[in-house]
Design an enzyme around this catalytic site. Structure first.
Site, mmCIF file in Angstrom:
data_model
loop_
_atom_site.group_PDB
_atom_site.id
_atom_site.type_symbol
_atom_site.label_atom_id
_atom_site.label_comp_id
_atom_site.label_asym_id
_atom_site.label_seq_id
_atom_site.Cartn_x
_atom_site.Cartn_y
_atom_site.Cartn_z
ATOM 1 N N SER A 1 0.823 -1.221 0.000
ATOM 2 C CA SER A 1 0.000 0.000 0.000
ATOM 3 C C SER A 1 0.850 1.260 0.000
ATOM 4 O O SER A 1 1.924 1.308 0.593
ATOM 5 C CB SER A 1 -0.906 0.035 1.235
ATOM 6 O OG SER A 1 -1.760 -1.069 1.222
ATOM 7 N N GLU A 2 0.310 2.273 -0.661
ATOM 8 C CA GLU A 2 0.971 3.579 -0.739
ATOM 9 C C GLU A 2 -0.067 4.661 -0.464
ATOM 10 O O GLU A 2 -1.276 4.385 -0.508
ATOM 11 C CB GLU A 2 1.551 3.776 -2.153
ATOM 12 C CG GLU A 2 2.586 2.724 -2.516
ATOM 13 C CD GLU A 2 3.259 3.010 -3.854
ATOM 14 O OE1 GLU A 2 2.789 3.912 -4.574
ATOM 15 O OE2 GLU A 2 4.253 2.337 -4.159
ATOM 16 N N GLY B 1 -4.042 2.091 -2.596
ATOM 17 C CA GLY B 1 -4.511 1.148 -1.576
ATOM 18 C C GLY B 1 -5.197 -0.010 -2.277
ATOM 19 O O GLY B 1 -4.561 -0.994 -2.671
ATOM 20 N N SER B 2 -6.514 0.156 -2.512
ATOM 21 C CA SER B 2 -7.250 -0.876 -3.258
ATOM 22 C C SER B 2 -6.723 -0.992 -4.687
ATOM 23 O O SER B 2 -6.640 -2.082 -5.248
ATOM 24 C CB SER B 2 -8.739 -0.522 -3.301
ATOM 25 O OG SER B 2 -9.312 -0.674 -2.023
ATOM 26 N N GLY C 1 -25.783 -3.747 26.841
ATOM 27 C CA GLY C 1 -26.401 -2.440 27.097
ATOM 28 C C GLY C 1 -25.327 -1.396 27.355
ATOM 29 O O GLY C 1 -24.256 -1.416 26.739
ATOM 30 N N GLU D 1 -5.734 -6.078 3.861
ATOM 31 C CA GLU D 1 -5.558 -7.243 2.973
ATOM 32 C C GLU D 1 -6.712 -7.364 1.963
ATOM 33 O O GLU D 1 -7.172 -8.446 1.632
ATOM 34 C CB GLU D 1 -5.334 -8.521 3.788
ATOM 35 C CG GLU D 1 -4.102 -8.353 4.672
ATOM 36 C CD GLU D 1 -3.378 -9.603 5.047
ATOM 37 O OE1 GLU D 1 -3.515 -10.597 4.329
ATOM 38 O OE2 GLU D 1 -2.653 -9.563 6.046
HETATM 39 N N1 CAA Z 1 -4.842 -13.828 -7.320
HETATM 40 C C1 CAA Z 1 -3.951 -13.959 -8.346
HETATM 41 N N2 CAA Z 1 -3.829 -13.060 -9.340
HETATM 42 C C2 CAA Z 1 -4.640 -11.982 -9.303
HETATM 43 C C3 CAA Z 1 -5.571 -11.779 -8.268
HETATM 44 C C4 CAA Z 1 -5.661 -12.763 -7.247
HETATM 45 N N3 CAA Z 1 -6.513 -12.635 -6.230
HETATM 46 N N4 CAA Z 1 -6.236 -10.616 -8.498
HETATM 47 C C5 CAA Z 1 -5.728 -10.103 -9.633
HETATM 48 N N5 CAA Z 1 -4.768 -10.935 -10.127
HETATM 49 C C6 CAA Z 1 -3.966 -10.755 -11.341
HETATM 50 C C7 CAA Z 1 -4.818 -10.752 -12.579
HETATM 51 O O1 CAA Z 1 -5.034 -12.061 -13.068
HETATM 52 C C8 CAA Z 1 -3.971 -9.909 -13.525
HETATM 53 O O2 CAA Z 1 -2.899 -10.690 -13.998
HETATM 54 P P1 CAA Z 1 -2.534 -10.734 -15.584
HETATM 55 O O3 CAA Z 1 -2.632 -9.357 -16.106
HETATM 56 O O4 CAA Z 1 -1.158 -11.302 -15.606
HETATM 57 O O5 CAA Z 1 -3.546 -11.649 -16.151
HETATM 58 C C9 CAA Z 1 -3.331 -8.899 -12.590
HETATM 59 O O6 CAA Z 1 -3.407 -9.457 -11.274
HETATM 60 C C10 CAA Z 1 -4.006 -7.555 -12.573
HETATM 61 O O7 CAA Z 1 -5.358 -7.770 -12.314
HETATM 62 P P2 CAA Z 1 -6.462 -6.848 -12.998
HETATM 63 O O8 CAA Z 1 -6.123 -6.583 -14.429
HETATM 64 O O9 CAA Z 1 -7.772 -7.495 -12.691
HETATM 65 O O10 CAA Z 1 -6.236 -5.471 -12.206
HETATM 66 P P3 CAA Z 1 -7.271 -4.519 -11.516
HETATM 67 O O11 CAA Z 1 -6.536 -3.278 -11.226
HETATM 68 O O12 CAA Z 1 -8.558 -4.446 -12.278
HETATM 69 O O13 CAA Z 1 -7.628 -5.292 -10.141
HETATM 70 C C11 CAA Z 1 -7.156 -5.821 -7.841
HETATM 71 C C12 CAA Z 1 -6.629 -5.676 -9.244
HETATM 72 C C13 CAA Z 1 -7.829 -7.174 -7.708
HETATM 73 C C14 CAA Z 1 -8.180 -4.738 -7.481
HETATM 74 C C15 CAA Z 1 -5.917 -5.701 -6.937
HETATM 75 O O14 CAA Z 1 -5.317 -4.436 -7.103
HETATM 76 C C16 CAA Z 1 -6.194 -5.909 -5.472
HETATM 77 O O15 CAA Z 1 -6.308 -7.049 -5.012
HETATM 78 N N6 CAA Z 1 -6.285 -4.818 -4.689
HETATM 79 C C17 CAA Z 1 -6.329 -4.922 -3.252
HETATM 80 C C18 CAA Z 1 -4.959 -4.805 -2.682
HETATM 81 C C19 CAA Z 1 -4.866 -5.306 -1.296
HETATM 82 O O16 CAA Z 1 -5.421 -6.328 -0.922
HETATM 83 N N7 CAA Z 1 -4.092 -4.592 -0.485
HETATM 84 C C20 CAA Z 1 -3.833 -5.000 0.835
HETATM 85 C C21 CAA Z 1 -2.585 -4.360 1.304
HETATM 86 S S1 CAA Z 1 -1.574 -5.408 2.212
HETATM 87 C C22 CAA Z 1 -2.113 -5.344 3.809
HETATM 88 O O17 CAA Z 1 -3.148 -4.887 4.131
HETATM 89 C C23 CAA Z 1 -1.174 -6.002 4.710
HETATM 90 C C24 CAA Z 1 -1.143 -5.636 6.120
HETATM 91 O O18 CAA Z 1 -0.218 -4.954 6.510
HETATM 92 C C25 CAA Z 1 -2.110 -6.224 7.048
#
Ligand code: CAA
Length: 385
Positions: free
Chosen positions: A127-128, A132-133, A340, A364
């Site tokens: 995350s930056e 984030g998402s 309560g 996550e």
């Molecule tokens: N598993 C494996 N691969 C995945 C995946 C998954 N769950 N989700 C996406 N991908 C792959 C896709 O297949 C794609 O790969 P290819 O291009 O090689 O086919 C690539 O990732 C990009 O995916 P999209 O084109 O679908 O990209 P998008 O921008 O539309 O969506 C997203 C991506 C699913 C939204 C992703 O950015 C995401 O999961 N965001 C959430 C991030 C997150 O969970 N952050 C948590 C921070 S860490 C944290 O919280 C830790 C802590 O300290 C507690």
């Protein structure tokens, strides 16, 4: 097909985690929630117990257990203190798993063994401030310079941020390739140009430490690159799939603690001449809380079981996290309602459960992201072509 038989080992893990949580974590949990103090001694003991590298192979100093064991332990630890739960979860599923899966022998020798035994802990830096998402929009860059990489940027909301010794850092190495131009690096604390921000003052999980990190011309050798150049986003996503099972288990712990507190209080508190547990309004709440908790646990066990069977678990992990985190928040709210006015003050634990539960719907992958992941997996499974 999901077919799970819990074994004696699983029950032993549950017992060990439960006893450890009550003896070692419970006595300081309330105070640490107030002060935000990091549970360093508890983390050290968790390492001795083998709970910081539960799924890591014994060859690399881990406990060599399955994901179900990990879920069971995470629930028991988080039931007593979800702050300790997240420290454990990040080290196990985000750091150890990624290094064991993608690391070189040398990286495993240098980092994994000590991480798995709790001599050091790790952090996962995706995350930056503006990513984030939307994790593909990484602004942090890494530029190659001979045998080294120069990292520049900022990371946000990093769990174990001030206490970790090794950080998995995701950075753009080729912006034109978008997410396929992201690479992962292992950065050690103390590397020149690497700075830690102040510990965040959070609503819940207050004794886990969260901070931002700065990278100002941080040089790391190419031997600290985790995986291939451009493989970083895949590593992040695959790692988070497993991480989501850990957070689902953390949520189970909070939901279970909320139910226990409500069951106890409802039998102690009298109103209208009898314990409130005899009132149907309260009984309906208790029944709903228990039913949702069981459903969340089954979803989480299913995801863990699929992972253990080396089957695809992307959708199931997201479903488990989505549902278990919702149940954690709802059960904490219901526990407060049963208590309560007493539920609204710090004298009872249930207000902390609500504060701790909320983050499980955010980190996550927010619940909104889990919906996206689930829907995309469904559409792949049921594609009409
Ligand atoms: N598993 C494996 N691969 C995945 C995946 C998954 N769950 N989700 C996406 N991908 C792959 C896709 O297949 C794609 O790969 P290819 O291009 O090689 O086919 C690539 O990732 C990009 O995916 P999209 O084109 O679908 O990209 P998008 O921008 O539309 O969506 C997203 C991506 C699913 C939204 C992703 O950015 C995401 O999961 N965001 C959430 C991030 C997150 O969970 N952050 C948590 C921070 S860490 C944290 O919280 C830790 C802590 O300290 C507690």
């Amino acid at each position: 097909m999901f077919s799970l038989q819990l074994t004696e080992t699983h029950e032993m893990i549950r017992q060990t985690a439960r006893e450890f949580a009550h003896a070692e974590i419970a006595p300081t949990a309330v105070e640490r929630d107030k002060t935000g103090e990091f549970p360093a001694e508890i983390v050290r003991k968790l390492g001795e117990l083998g709970f910081l590298g539960m799924m890591v192979s014994p060859e690399w100093g881990g406990s060599g257990l399955d994901c179900i064991s990990y879920v069971i332990a995470m629930e028991e630890i988080s039931k007593v203190d979800a702050s300790v739960g997240v420290i454990m979860s990040v080290n196990n599923s985000l750091v150890c798993w990624a290094i064991e899966t993608y690391g070189t022998e040398e990286q495993k020798e240098r980092y994994l063994r000590r991480l798995a035994q709790g001599e050091i802990i790790g952090a996962f830096c995706l995350s930056e401030p503006e990513a984030g998402s939307d994790a593909t929009s990484q602004h942090t860059t890494a530029t190659r310079d001979g045998d080294e990489w120069i990292i520049n940027g900022t990371k946000n909301w990093i769990t174990n941020g001030t206490t970790a010794s090794v950080y998995l850092v995701f950075a753009q190495t080729n912006r034109e390739l978008r997410h396929r131009g992201i690479t992962c690096f292992l950065v050690e604390k103390g590397t020149p140009g690497f700075t830690q921000g102040a510990k965040e003052d959070k609503l819940g999980i207050r004794s886990s430490d969260t901070c931002s990190l700065g990278f100002d011309n941080v040089r790391v050798p190419d031997s600290n690159r985790l995986g291939e150049v451009g493989q970083g986003f895949k590593i992040a996503m695959e790692t988070l799939n497993g991480g989501r099972i850990g957070i689902a288990a953390q949520a189970l712990g909070i939901a279970a603690a909320s139910l226990d507190a409500a069951l106890t209080y409802a039998q102690q508190r009298h109103a209208f001449g009898r314990p409130i547990a005899e009132l149907q309004a309260i009984q309906f709440k208790l029944a709903d809380m228990a039913t949702k908790l069981d459903a969340a646990r089954l979803l989480t066990y299913r995801a863990a079981w699929l992972k253990d069977q080396h089957q695809r678990y992307v959708k199931e992990a997201a479903q488990a996290k989505l549902f278990a985190s919702r149940v954690a928040v709802e059960n904490a709210l219901d526990a407060i309602q049963v208590h309560g006015g007493y539920g609204y003050v710090r004298e009872y634990l249930v207000e902390r459960y609500l504060r701790d539960a909320k983050i499980t719907e955010i980190y996550e992958g927010t619940s909104e992201i889990q919906h996206i992941v689930i829907a995309r997996e469904l559409l792949k499974e049921y594609a009409l072509v």
